[in-house]
Design a protein around this motif. Structure first.
Motif, short mmCIF file in Angstrom:
data_model
loop_
_atom_site.label_atom_id
_atom_site.label_comp_id
_atom_site.label_asym_id
_atom_site.label_seq_id
_atom_site.Cartn_x
_atom_site.Cartn_y
_atom_site.Cartn_z
N VAL A 209 -8.51 -15.84 6.54
CA VAL A 209 -7.74 -15.17 7.59
C VAL A 209 -8.08 -13.68 7.56
O VAL A 209 -8.62 -13.16 6.58
CB VAL A 209 -6.22 -15.38 7.42
CG1 VAL A 209 -5.85 -16.84 7.66
CG2 VAL A 209 -5.75 -14.94 6.03
N ASP A 210 -7.74 -12.98 8.63
CA ASP A 210 -8.12 -11.57 8.76
C ASP A 210 -7.28 -10.63 7.91
O ASP A 210 -7.78 -9.63 7.40
CB ASP A 210 -8.05 -11.15 10.23
CG ASP A 210 -9.12 -11.85 11.07
OD1 ASP A 210 -10.30 -11.78 10.68
OD2 ASP A 210 -8.75 -12.47 12.08
N TYR A 211 -5.99 -10.92 7.80
CA TYR A 211 -5.12 -10.05 6.98
C TYR A 211 -3.98 -10.88 6.42
O TYR A 211 -3.41 -11.74 7.10
CB TYR A 211 -4.55 -8.89 7.82
CG TYR A 211 -3.75 -7.92 6.98
CD1 TYR A 211 -4.38 -7.00 6.15
CD2 TYR A 211 -2.35 -7.94 6.99
CE1 TYR A 211 -3.66 -6.11 5.36
CE2 TYR A 211 -1.61 -7.06 6.21
CZ TYR A 211 -2.27 -6.15 5.39
OH TYR A 211 -1.54 -5.29 4.59
N VAL A 212 -3.63 -10.59 5.14
CA VAL A 212 -2.51 -11.26 4.48
C VAL A 212 -1.50 -10.20 4.07
O VAL A 212 -1.80 -9.32 3.25
CB VAL A 212 -2.97 -12.07 3.25
CG1 VAL A 212 -1.77 -12.78 2.62
CG2 VAL A 212 -4.05 -13.08 3.65
N ALA A 213 -0.31 -10.28 4.65
CA ALA A 213 0.77 -9.34 4.35
C ALA A 213 1.65 -9.97 3.28
O ALA A 213 2.41 -10.90 3.55
CB ALA A 213 1.59 -9.06 5.61
N LEU A 214 1.53 -9.47 2.06
CA LEU A 214 2.23 -10.06 0.93
C LEU A 214 3.56 -9.37 0.65
O LEU A 214 3.71 -8.17 0.84
CB LEU A 214 1.35 -9.99 -0.33
CG LEU A 214 0.08 -10.84 -0.32
CD1 LEU A 214 -0.80 -10.48 -1.51
CD2 LEU A 214 0.43 -12.33 -0.34
N GLY A 215 4.49 -10.17 0.14
CA GLY A 215 5.76 -9.66 -0.35
C GLY A 215 6.04 -10.24 -1.72
O GLY A 215 5.39 -11.19 -2.15
N HIS A 216 6.98 -9.68 -2.41
CA HIS A 216 7.53 -10.07 -3.71
C HIS A 216 7.38 -8.96 -4.74
O HIS A 216 8.33 -8.61 -5.41
CB HIS A 216 6.92 -11.36 -4.27
CG HIS A 216 7.50 -11.72 -5.62
ND1 HIS A 216 8.86 -11.88 -5.83
CD2 HIS A 216 6.92 -11.92 -6.82
CE1 HIS A 216 9.07 -12.19 -7.09
NE2 HIS A 216 7.92 -12.19 -7.73
#
Length: 386
Positions: A209-216
């Protein structure tokens, strides 16, 4: 298309017992200003909107106000649930909210149902993967053989890639996920998501995928050019020394074009101070931390009485206190040796000595003896033997 990546708001969280709602409202209000200043099209919130599964009414008010301001500023929102959120509560009225530009992705069933947006280059598919508790998620995903976080996220991303493959070749892709990716650095304020296994997942799980917006994780960091943590908008532990920020993500016709970091305001700074109580209360060198949230380490040989109250007379936002006597002055606590062959009054006196670094006074010794006698546990006092 310009995206703003944020996460881990933890609205309703306290800091060493101190309410943070005013600070949270202030910094989240700033996000709406960033949307205007940077002409942001979409705000991505990668989980942990709230700090509790059942947030207080005030926490809901602050979060709702922040979301409304962002929407009024002209951006749409895509939000996933984190391990602190209740997915069911956060996702309530999702279909209705989507009509107003608030897209909630909190269920397993919606993992491969992206929010479809368009710009001058064509469609952008934004997929939301909520926090997946491995045991229930592997059954909900129909992969009972999957193990741990890696197993369930691998299946989630398989579904994302399968849906993406069925779309036109010009479709660009963004994924929101709440997970601990190998190579990233944790802080002291995250709740562990390890349940009977390894909590970390390899970055390769999110390929394609083009961008992965991570949280945690609460520190802003780059795992790969297209794989980043925004971190929390406020510091929730004294280990979080990096300035808080958001990522501004630009997509062009070919996919990811640029990622820029924009720092957030700091409603109240964090600071630490070390020294004896009297030195901290008087030294001019600490004038610049008077208004900070302060963690204090006292080095007095004897533990000062009522230290926090006295500290707060000068430092009203002191929130954490530790006592570490200077080297060579502290008594090492070894319980077995401390109690072997000793009377109750000796043990009680020794405990007091260990706790504050000085033995009890004659008056304190007499009070201890009286208390132990009243409890029926003390040996007869020496004067009673005479």
């Amino acid at each position: 298309m310009r995206l703003l990546h944020t996460s881990d708001w933890h609205v309703g969280r306290t800091f060493h017992g101190t309410d943070l709602l005013a600070e949270q409202e202030s910094v989240l209000e700033h996000l709406a200003a960033v949307v205007v200043d940077e002409a942001v099209d979409v705000v991505l919130v990668a989980g942990d909107v709230y700090d509790r599964a059942v947030p207080s009414a005030e926490a809901v008010r602050v979060a709702g106000k922040a979301l409304s301001r962002i929407r009024d500023a002209g951006a749409q929102l895509v939000i996933t649930s984190g391990n602190h959120d209740s997915a069911a509560r956060l996702g309530a009225f999702a279909d209705f909210a989507a009509q107003g530009g608030l897209h909630l992705r909190t269920t397993v069933a919606a993992i491969d149902r992206p929010v479809l947006l368009d710009d001058e280059h064509g469609p952008v598919a934004v997929y939301g993967i909520p926090y997946l508790e491995p045991e229930p998620a592997r059954h909900a995903l129909g992969v009972p053989q999957a193990r741990g976080h890696t197993g369930v996220l691998t299946e989630a991303m398989r579904r994302v890639r399968a849906d993406l493959a069925a779309k036109p070749g010009s479709t660009r892709s963004v994924v929101l996920a709440h997970a601990f990716v190998t190579g990233a650095a944790p802080s002291e304020s995250e709740r562990t998501i390890a349940v009977g296994g390894v909590e970390q997942v390899p970055a390769s799980v999110f390929d394609g995928v083009d961008y992965v917006a991570l949280g945690h994780l609460h520190g802003p960091q780059r795992v790969a050019e297209h794989l980043r943590y925004a971190g929390s908008p406020l510091a929730y532990s004294f280990s979080e020394t990096a300035r808080k920020s958001v990522w501004l993500v630009d997509l062009d016709a070919d996919g990811l074009a640029e990622v820029r970091r924009r720092e957030l305001p700091v409603p109240r700074r964090l600071a630490t101070a070390t020294g004896t109580l009297e030195h901290l209360l008087r030294a001019a060198e600490y004038d610049d931390v008077v208004d900070c949230y302060l963690s204090v380490t006292l080095t007095d040989r004897v533990r000062p009485v009522d230290a926090m109250r006295r500290l707060r007379e000068r430092f009203p936002h002191a929130v954490h206190l530790d006592w570490r006597p200077e080297a060579g002055t502290a008594t090492v606590l070894r319980y077995a040796e401390a109690v072997r062959g000793r009377s109750d009054i000796e043990i009680a006196s020794g405990f007091l000595t260990d706790c504050r670094g000085a033995p009890p006074t004659e008056r304190e010794h007499a009070l201890l003896a009286t208390a132990l006698e009243a409890a029926g546990k003390a040996e007869p006092r020496e004067r009673d033997r005479e």
